[in-house]
Enzyme design. Structure first.
Site, PDB file in Angstrom:
ATOM      1  N   ASP A   1     -61.810 -39.861  53.847  1.00  0.00           N
ATOM      2  CA  ASP A   1     -62.586 -39.569  55.049  1.00  0.00           C
ATOM      3  C   ASP A   1     -63.182 -40.892  55.563  1.00  0.00           C
ATOM      4  O   ASP A   1     -64.137 -41.382  54.999  1.00  0.00           O
ATOM      5  CB  ASP A   1     -63.691 -38.578  54.699  1.00  0.00           C
ATOM      6  CG  ASP A   1     -64.615 -38.253  55.847  1.00  0.00           C
ATOM      7  OD1 ASP A   1     -64.270 -38.532  57.002  1.00  0.00           O
ATOM      8  OD2 ASP A   1     -65.702 -37.707  55.572  1.00  0.00           O
TER       9      ASP A   1
ATOM     10  N   HIS B   1     -62.655 -42.268  62.643  1.00  0.00           N
ATOM     11  CA  HIS B   1     -63.759 -43.193  62.323  1.00  0.00           C
ATOM     12  C   HIS B   1     -63.427 -44.086  61.135  1.00  0.00           C
ATOM     13  O   HIS B   1     -62.759 -43.676  60.182  1.00  0.00           O
ATOM     14  CB  HIS B   1     -65.076 -42.442  62.116  1.00  0.00           C
ATOM     15  CG  HIS B   1     -65.141 -41.549  60.914  1.00  0.00           C
ATOM     16  ND1 HIS B   1     -65.564 -41.989  59.682  1.00  0.00           N
ATOM     17  CD2 HIS B   1     -64.882 -40.228  60.757  1.00  0.00           C
ATOM     18  CE1 HIS B   1     -65.568 -40.987  58.822  1.00  0.00           C
ATOM     19  NE2 HIS B   1     -65.143 -39.898  59.448  1.00  0.00           N
TER      20      HIS B   1
ATOM     21  N   HIS C   1     -66.682 -36.996  50.347  1.00  0.00           N
ATOM     22  CA  HIS C   1     -67.873 -37.862  50.226  1.00  0.00           C
ATOM     23  C   HIS C   1     -68.201 -38.184  48.772  1.00  0.00           C
ATOM     24  O   HIS C   1     -69.367 -38.361  48.422  1.00  0.00           O
ATOM     25  CB  HIS C   1     -69.094 -37.229  50.892  1.00  0.00           C
ATOM     26  CG  HIS C   1     -69.019 -37.202  52.389  1.00  0.00           C
ATOM     27  ND1 HIS C   1     -70.078 -36.868  53.187  1.00  0.00           N
ATOM     28  CD2 HIS C   1     -67.997 -37.481  53.241  1.00  0.00           C
ATOM     29  CE1 HIS C   1     -69.729 -36.932  54.459  1.00  0.00           C
ATOM     30  NE2 HIS C   1     -68.450 -37.309  54.504  1.00  0.00           N
TER      31      HIS C   1
ATOM     32  N   GLU D   1     -69.807 -42.845  62.161  1.00  0.00           N
ATOM     33  CA  GLU D   1     -69.705 -41.390  62.256  1.00  0.00           C
ATOM     34  C   GLU D   1     -70.602 -40.713  61.235  1.00  0.00           C
ATOM     35  O   GLU D   1     -71.237 -39.684  61.519  1.00  0.00           O
ATOM     36  CB  GLU D   1     -68.244 -40.954  62.041  1.00  0.00           C
ATOM     37  CG  GLU D   1     -67.975 -39.477  62.320  1.00  0.00           C
ATOM     38  CD  GLU D   1     -68.067 -38.581  61.094  1.00  0.00           C
ATOM     39  OE1 GLU D   1     -67.927 -37.361  61.239  1.00  0.00           O
ATOM     40  OE2 GLU D   1     -68.307 -39.101  59.983  1.00  0.00           O
ATOM     41  N   GLU D   2     -70.657 -41.265  60.030  1.00  0.00           N
ATOM     42  CA  GLU D   2     -71.345 -40.609  58.920  1.00  0.00           C
ATOM     43  C   GLU D   2     -72.865 -40.587  59.076  1.00  0.00           C
ATOM     44  O   GLU D   2     -73.557 -39.899  58.328  1.00  0.00           O
ATOM     45  CB  GLU D   2     -70.983 -41.291  57.593  1.00  0.00           C
ATOM     46  CG  GLU D   2     -69.496 -41.286  57.262  1.00  0.00           C
ATOM     47  CD  GLU D   2     -68.948 -39.907  56.938  1.00  0.00           C
ATOM     48  OE1 GLU D   2     -69.724 -38.924  57.001  1.00  0.00           O
ATOM     49  OE2 GLU D   2     -67.752 -39.797  56.630  1.00  0.00           O
TER      50      GLU D   2
END
Length: 347
Positions: A174, A65, A313, A202-203
């Site tokens: 990420d 992603h 994150h 995606e998140e």
């Protein structure tokens, strides 16, 4: 060997969920001379076909992603401060004092909270809610702030890529790392035909991958991700999820997916053959695009191979370079095994 210059370029780019345009431009520029077919769908996913030396026996889709976690401006106060909410899951404890970039013009701001000397009692030890935080861009009024930013603007952590001989530190590892792996594969000579997806959003609920998997309609999917490493002081080994330096991470199960058992087995067997270091994820936690891909159409046999990453994150994630190489090598080997038909004719 992974192209760390490309990884730096991807990580320094800003692109929260729903605003991945700049990341998409970089990826398209990198792959346009190497892919056989490239499409961008209505959500912004990049769908790529790459021919190998042989036709594939099984249709395989590799996915990573493009989006990163971040914030979004929700309101501007009369005094010119920006109120905001999260886009994706963020630990609020990391936000106060962080430098951020707002909107398409990348306006500099800093996340502020009530000064410590004005707090009382439990306020001093509690985590501020989003309603208690604000972004200060130096504006003197709402009108002045509106000359530079608007409600709905994306807010990203300030780019900060650093590397040494052993590790990389950056925002957005990420999943810009996964994107980097897929780009490297598209640039390489493949043994078999493969499909690649660079997914959006995606998140915020695996939205792009759901759409992309329906379009591609694969038999198998290999998701290249990053996952939480908790190998830090005062966390017992069993609860550390995974560890930096112990290799690529393979999950049996997480909050969104029970992974295909034969694919999991193939992952560990392949690591022993190709020399990649591998570890299993010691927690049923989190989730990734596998959760949406697995349920597409009539079902997709799915495996995730992830990079262990501390402080996921956050503005400063940390990953091990040896782990990066293990993931790259394992993904290459496993994908060739799957596309070559190793897991067909399940009994």
């Amino acid at each position: 060997m992974l192209d760390y210059g490309l990884l730096k370029k991807l990580c320094l780019c800003s692109g929260i969920s729903g605003d991945e345009g700049k990341v998409r431009e970089i990826i398209l520029g990198e792959i346009k001379e190497f892919a056989d077919e490239i499409k961008t769908d209505n959500l912004g996913n990049i769908l790529v076909k790459k021919k190998g030396k042989n036709r594939s026996a099984a249709k395989l889709m590799l996915s990573a992603h493009m989006d990163e976690v971040g914030l979004m401006v929700t309101e501007i106060t009369d005094e010119g401060f920006l109120k905001f909410d999260e886009v994706g899951g963020i630990d609020r404890r990391v936000l106060p004092g962080e430098n951020v970039l707002i909107g398409k013009n990348c306006i500099n701001g800093i996340i502020g909270i009530k000064p410590i000397h004005l707090t009382k009692g439990d306020e001093r030890s509690s985590v501020p809610s989003y309603s208690e935080m604000y972004i200060d861009i130096g504006a003197e009024s709402r009108e002045q702030a509106l000359e530079n930013v608007s409600p709905g603007d994306s807010v990203c952590f300030e780019p900060n890529f650093r590397e040494n001989e052993f590790t990389i530190t950056s925002k957005a590892i990420d999943d810009r790392f996964g994107c980097c792996v897929l780009i490297e594969m598209i640039k390489s000579e493949l043994e078999y035909d493969m499909d690649f997806v660079f997914a959006v959003q995606e998140e915020v609920g695996l939205r792009g991958a759901k759409v992309a998997a329906y379009t591609v309609d694969p038999e198998f999917a290999l998701v290249v991700e990053t996952t939480t490493a908790a190998d830090i002081p005062e966390i017992g080994k069993i609860k550390q999820v995974c560890r930096l330096g112990d290799g690529a991470v393979i999950s049996f199960m997480d909050k969104r997916t029970i992974y295909d058992k034969e694919m999991v087995k193939l992952g560990f067997e392949s690591a022993a053959i190709c020399g990649a270091k591998v570890q299993y994820k010691r927690a049923v936690a989190g989730g990734n695009d596998s959760g949406a891909i697995q349920q597409s159409r009539g079902g997709v046999r799915t495996l995730a191979i992830s990079l262990a990453c501390r402080y996921l994150h956050s503005p400063s994630c940390i990953a091990d370079k040896n782990d990066c190489e293990s993931v790259l090598e394992l993904v290459k080997f496993v994908s060739a095994q799957i596309a070559g038909g190793r897991l067909l004719n399940r009994g």
